[in-house]
Design a protein around this motif. Structure first.
Motif, PDB file in Angstrom:
ATOM      1  N   ALA A 349      93.145  66.268  33.378  1.00 44.61           N
ATOM      2  CA  ALA A 349      91.922  65.577  33.786  1.00 44.61           C
ATOM      3  C   ALA A 349      90.987  65.416  32.595  1.00 44.61           C
ATOM      4  O   ALA A 349      90.858  66.314  31.771  1.00 44.61           O
ATOM      5  CB  ALA A 349      91.224  66.351  34.901  1.00 44.61           C
ATOM      6  N   PHE A 350      90.318  64.275  32.512  1.00 46.55           N
ATOM      7  CA  PHE A 350      89.298  64.079  31.486  1.00 46.55           C
ATOM      8  C   PHE A 350      88.310  63.018  31.944  1.00 46.55           C
ATOM      9  O   PHE A 350      88.592  62.200  32.828  1.00 46.55           O
ATOM     10  CB  PHE A 350      89.912  63.697  30.137  1.00 46.55           C
ATOM     11  N   ILE A 351      87.123  63.048  31.343  1.00 46.33           N
ATOM     12  CA  ILE A 351      86.068  62.086  31.627  1.00 46.33           C
ATOM     13  C   ILE A 351      85.586  61.500  30.313  1.00 46.33           C
ATOM     14  O   ILE A 351      85.435  62.213  29.321  1.00 46.33           O
ATOM     15  CB  ILE A 351      84.880  62.740  32.372  1.00 46.33           C
ATOM     16  N   LEU A 352      85.348  60.214  30.297  1.00 50.80           N
ATOM     17  CA  LEU A 352      84.741  59.525  29.168  1.00 50.80           C
ATOM     18  C   LEU A 352      83.306  59.146  29.551  1.00 50.80           C
ATOM     19  O   LEU A 352      83.080  58.482  30.563  1.00 50.80           O
ATOM     20  CB  LEU A 352      85.532  58.257  28.819  1.00 50.80           C
ATOM     21  N   PHE A 353      82.354  59.595  28.744  1.00 50.15           N
ATOM     22  CA  PHE A 353      80.951  59.267  28.962  1.00 50.15           C
ATOM     23  C   PHE A 353      80.564  58.158  27.986  1.00 50.15           C
ATOM     24  O   PHE A 353      80.815  58.266  26.784  1.00 50.15           O
ATOM     25  CB  PHE A 353      80.061  60.493  28.740  1.00 50.15           C
ATOM     26  N   HIS A 354      79.921  57.112  28.489  1.00 50.90           N
ATOM     27  CA  HIS A 354      79.598  55.934  27.697  1.00 50.90           C
ATOM     28  C   HIS A 354      78.083  55.842  27.510  1.00 50.90           C
ATOM     29  O   HIS A 354      77.334  55.807  28.499  1.00 50.90           O
ATOM     30  CB  HIS A 354      80.138  54.678  28.374  1.00 50.90           C
ATOM     31  N   LEU A 355      77.651  55.793  26.266  1.00 47.99           N
ATOM     32  CA  LEU A 355      76.222  55.809  25.932  1.00 47.99           C
ATOM     33  C   LEU A 355      75.809  54.504  25.267  1.00 47.99           C
ATOM     34  O   LEU A 355      76.601  53.884  24.537  1.00 47.99           O
ATOM     35  CB  LEU A 355      75.923  56.976  24.984  1.00 47.99           C
ATOM     36  N   ASP A 356      74.550  54.093  25.492  1.00 48.69           N
ATOM     37  CA  ASP A 356      74.059  52.906  24.808  1.00 48.69           C
ATOM     38  C   ASP A 356      73.473  53.278  23.443  1.00 48.69           C
ATOM     39  O   ASP A 356      73.532  54.441  23.021  1.00 48.69           O
ATOM     40  CB  ASP A 356      73.050  52.144  25.674  1.00 48.69           C
ATOM     41  N   SER A 357      72.905  52.307  22.749  1.00 48.94           N
ATOM     42  CA  SER A 357      72.411  52.538  21.384  1.00 48.94           C
ATOM     43  C   SER A 357      71.248  53.517  21.335  1.00 48.94           C
ATOM     44  O   SER A 357      70.954  54.089  20.285  1.00 48.94           O
ATOM     45  CB  SER A 357      72.000  51.209  20.746  1.00 48.94           C
TER      46      SER A 357
END
Length: 408
Positions: A349-357
């Motif tokens: 299991a894994f999670i990718l966290f997506h961040l803005d600038s």
């Protein structure tokens, strides 16, 4: 206000009807649906509902509609909306007057050019009847060709393998799950399918498709030919906007609504797969979502606003899909993300966290066995709604509880 009419007896329309009663509306409620069934949930159609060839998973039984004083017209098609007279005309010439109207007309599968009309061995999946027809062909050793590598196509492929059918999946883009799913998770899903024996062909262009006797045939542009007992086309969906267009309502990638789900007519609202709306957490960006929970959330919101609540949308987009023993969940929209942080959670299991600038959390995409990522995706959804800017190192560490970040 005495009569609210809802056109579209799917998840969204049914939830709206019940929500009207829960919120105290005491007038007439009429729910209009073209199918011969009471409203049912569509996600099982490509999963257990398909594998088991069971009855639809109904939103509610007939007794609940009767108890809630909701009139359900099944097998009824709305032919036109008369805005000046505030009437809905059905295909059998019946006419209904409304005070407020909700369009929950959903979407239909996108057609593939060149498919012969009434082909028995070339199908699309949208209704319970479609699922039954497809299930009848998925016998052990049968060969299935799926056109389209999105959620529906991949779920259908997984179910077909569970039933013992051979599967080849054809996708026109360079990878599966190109829409809204990070490449790393898409690659994980594709590899799981290949381990199960699914042949995946990406970057494929279809030159011809035909039905010939007891087989269906695909010819790809590179002269590769594929024969199958059944071909299922799953290349996306088109919003059902014809009624709205004919009534002169604004259209923009679906029926255009504001943050309260109101159309360009103040007495007509739209919700679910058929409408496009501004997302407050993404700068008012207009989107259209084909998602089970969005249909539920918007049905409830539309009900509140039909009776004058004036509430605005606050939910974060959320999607899910079952792929064999794995569940994929996504909260938010990752388009335009400037950084991605991975959190490994064990057991694959894994999670990718997506961040803005600016470091704001825009989206979280996770996959794992069963419900391994469900709790953290839910917490990430709350962080997104709060406009949080969590430290990347904290997101990456499985020892850091997201609940603690939310409290901060």
């Amino acid at each position: 206000m005495t009569h609210i009419v809802i056109i579209g007896a799917g998840e969204c329309g049914a939830r709206a009807a019940f929500a009207l009663r829960e919120k105290g509306f005491d007038g007439e409620v009429t729910l209009i649906g073209a199918e011969p069934h009471l409203p049912y949930e569509r996600p099982p159609l490509s999963k257990d509902g398909l594998a088991e060839a069971s009855l639809p998973k109904f939103v509610a039984d007939a007794a609940r509609y009767e108890e809630a004083r909701i009139t359900v017209l099944i097998g009824a098609t709305a032919r036109s909306v008369g805005r000046a007279q505030k009437t809905v005309t059905l295909s059998d010439e019946r006419s209904l007057d409304y005070d407020r109207l909700l369009l929950a007309t959903g979407a239909r599968p996108r057609a593939l050019p060149g498919v012969p009309e009434n082909a028995e061995r070339i199908r699309m999946l949208r209704t319970h009847a479609d699922a039954l027809a497809i299930r009848a062909a998925l016998t052990p050793g049968a060969r299935l060709a799926v056109i389209g590598g999105g959620f529906i196509g991949l779920e259908l492929a997984a179910t077909a393998r569970r039933l013992g059918a051979e599967v080849v999946l054809v996708e026109g883009l360079p990878r599966v799950l190109s829409r809204g799913v990070p490449e790393e998770i898409a690659a994980f899903v594709a590899e799981r399918h290949r381990r199960e024996g699914v042949e995946i062909i990406c970057g494929a262009q279809i030159a011809a498709i035909e039905e010939a006797g007891d087989v269906a045939r695909l010819l790809l542009a590179d002269d590769v030919g594929i024969e199958a007992d059944l071909i299922v086309v799953g290349i996306g969906a088109v919003p059902n906007t014809e009624l709205a267009e004919a009534a002169g309502l604004a259209i923009e990638n679906g029926i255009a609504v504001d943050e309260r789900l109101c159309t360009s007519d103040p007495d007509i609202y739209a919700a679910g797969d058929c409408c496009s709306f501004p997302l407050p957490h993404y700068g008012g960006r207009r989107v259209r979502l084909e998602a089970w929970r969005n249909a539920q959330d918007q049905g409830v919101l539309a009900a509140a606003n039909l009776i004058g609540a004036g509430e605005t949308m606050a939910s974060v987009p959320w999607f899910w899909s079952d792929q064999y023993e794995y569940t994929l969940q996504i909260a938010g929209l990752a388009d335009g993300a400037q950084a991605t942080v991975r959190r490994d959670m064990g057991e694959g299991a894994f999670i990718l966290f997506h961040l803005d600038s600016q470091g704001r959390l825009m989206a979280a995409s996770g996959i794992g066995p069963g419900n391994a990522v469900a709790r953290d995706i839910r917490l990430a959804e709350m962080l997104i709604a709060a406009g949080a800017k969590p430290e990347p190192l904290a997101l990456a560490s499985p020892e850091t509880r997201l609940k603690k970040l939310l409290a901060a």
